[in-house]
Design an enzyme around this catalytic site. Structure first.
Site, short mmCIF file in Angstrom:
data_model
loop_
_atom_site.label_atom_id
_atom_site.label_comp_id
_atom_site.label_asym_id
_atom_site.label_seq_id
_atom_site.Cartn_x
_atom_site.Cartn_y
_atom_site.Cartn_z
N ASN A 124 40.32 32.79 104.17
CA ASN A 124 40.41 34.48 104.75
C ASN A 124 38.93 34.87 105.36
O ASN A 124 39.27 35.85 106.21
CB ASN A 124 40.90 35.35 103.87
CG ASN A 124 41.63 36.49 104.11
OD1 ASN A 124 42.18 36.47 105.29
ND2 ASN A 124 41.27 37.51 103.58
N GLU A 130 50.73 35.91 100.22
CA GLU A 130 50.05 37.08 99.59
C GLU A 130 50.60 37.53 98.35
O GLU A 130 50.56 38.57 97.82
CB GLU A 130 50.11 38.15 100.77
CG GLU A 130 49.77 37.98 101.99
CD GLU A 130 49.96 39.13 103.03
OE1 GLU A 130 50.13 40.02 102.71
OE2 GLU A 130 49.37 38.94 104.19
N ASN A 144 38.74 39.04 99.80
CA ASN A 144 37.92 39.43 101.10
C ASN A 144 36.56 39.62 100.69
O ASN A 144 36.37 39.66 99.59
CB ASN A 144 38.54 40.78 101.66
CG ASN A 144 39.60 40.54 102.81
OD1 ASN A 144 39.36 40.06 103.61
ND2 ASN A 144 41.01 40.88 102.49
N ASP A 168 39.80 45.90 102.52
CA ASP A 168 39.73 44.62 103.17
C ASP A 168 38.62 44.06 103.33
O ASP A 168 37.64 44.07 102.29
CB ASP A 168 40.52 44.64 104.69
CG ASP A 168 41.26 43.69 105.02
OD1 ASP A 168 40.63 42.33 105.14
OD2 ASP A 168 42.39 43.67 105.49
#
Length: 295
Positions: A105, A124, A151, A200
């Site tokens: 990711n 998710e 993240n 994020d």
């Protein structure tokens, strides 16, 4: 004191479902980024506004430069060498063959030239993702507890602190980094309520302050190294996925955004959702580092 010098503006109109992974590559003075859900890698030359793109063999979370002149891509199937001259991908290592529902990711390179990257459940929901370090022997070392959506990570300017994000739970963690890459002293750095957006991708500036994009939060936040909220920059779109410093003085902040979460009505209200944005700041970013280990 606020460091924002200009308002965020859309500079590349893509409407990407999930733009991600912006990184300024010093050696060719260009910004690289991806659209995970459209299987694309992009390169923007800010001097000419020329943009190139390549198809990827699956979802790609990031692309980062190597010291030998190549690039490493973080694919759903694992790390791979990417050659932009041919568009070819050569697999290197799959960190999680036991988790076929996961994908890579986000990623970064620490001041020592070590690659760090995260995995996540593509659905998710399952807490099957973690942050890895690519070892000098080419093996992937799991370094953080598992969560559904990782993240980051990002590093302090001296490389002694790592920041990583549990997006689903709204948590940003800090850990101390030993010389060999071992993490210790894990602690909560910041917590963001879901009503204010989901943290994020993070990055760090030359003052050691942490910048983080907010998914469904309409902006980007800047935190002090102590976790104090210093500034929030408002965007005209709701999902900002990650920011990266670039330009000759590293005072341009580029931001990728997403549109996949929007209804048709919301998409009409946010015509620039999924575009690449940029704005200017007074405090520069840290010079980029190329991958030197494990490749």
């Amino acid at each position: 004191m606020a460091v924002q010098r200009s308002e965020p503006v859309s500079i590349v109109q893509l409407g990407a479902p999930l733009g991600e992974g912006p990184v300024w590559v010093e050696r060719d003075a260009a910004l690289w980024f991806v659209d995970i859900k459209s299987y694309r890698i992009y390169r923007l030359d800010p001097e000419t506004n020329a943009i190139q793109s390549w198809q990827t063999p699956g979802q790609c979370g990031f692309v980062l430069p190597c010291a030998d002149g190549g690039l490493i891509a973080g694919l759903q199937s694992g790390l791979a060498r990417f050659d932009p001259t041919t568009g070819a991908f050569v697999p290197l290592v799959d960190p999680e063959p036991q988790h076929p529902g996961n994908r890579l990711n986000d990623g970064t390179v620490d001041p020592h030239g070590r690659l760090w990257f995260g995995t996540m459940d593509d659905g998710e929901t399952a807490e099957s993702g973690t942050i890895y370090r690519l070892g000098a022997d080419g093996r992937c070392v799991a370094s953080t507890p598992s969560c559904a959506i990782t993240n980051g990570p990002a590093f302090s300017p001296d490389g002694r602190t790592i920041y990583h994000v549990d997006t689903g739970k709204g948590l940003i963690y800090a850990c101390s980094v030993d010389e060999d890459g071992t993490l210790s002293d894990a602690r909560l750095f910041a917590q963001i309520p879901n009503s204010e957006g989901h943290p994020d991708g993070p990055t760090v500036d030359a003052e050691g302050c942490i910048w983080v994009g907010l998914y469904n939060g309409w902006g980007v936040r800047r935190y002090s190294p102590k976790g104090e909220l210093l500034e929030q920059i408002r965007f005209p779109v709701s999902a900002i996925t990650k920011v990266a410093f670039g330009g000759p003085e590293r005072k341009t902040l580029y931001a990728t955004t997403a549109s996949k979460h929007l209804s048709a009505a919301e998409r009409a209200e946010q015509p620039h959702a999924g575009d690449l944005f940029a704005f200017e700041v007074d405090v520069p970013g840290i010079p980029g580092v190329e991958i030197r280990h494990g490749i």
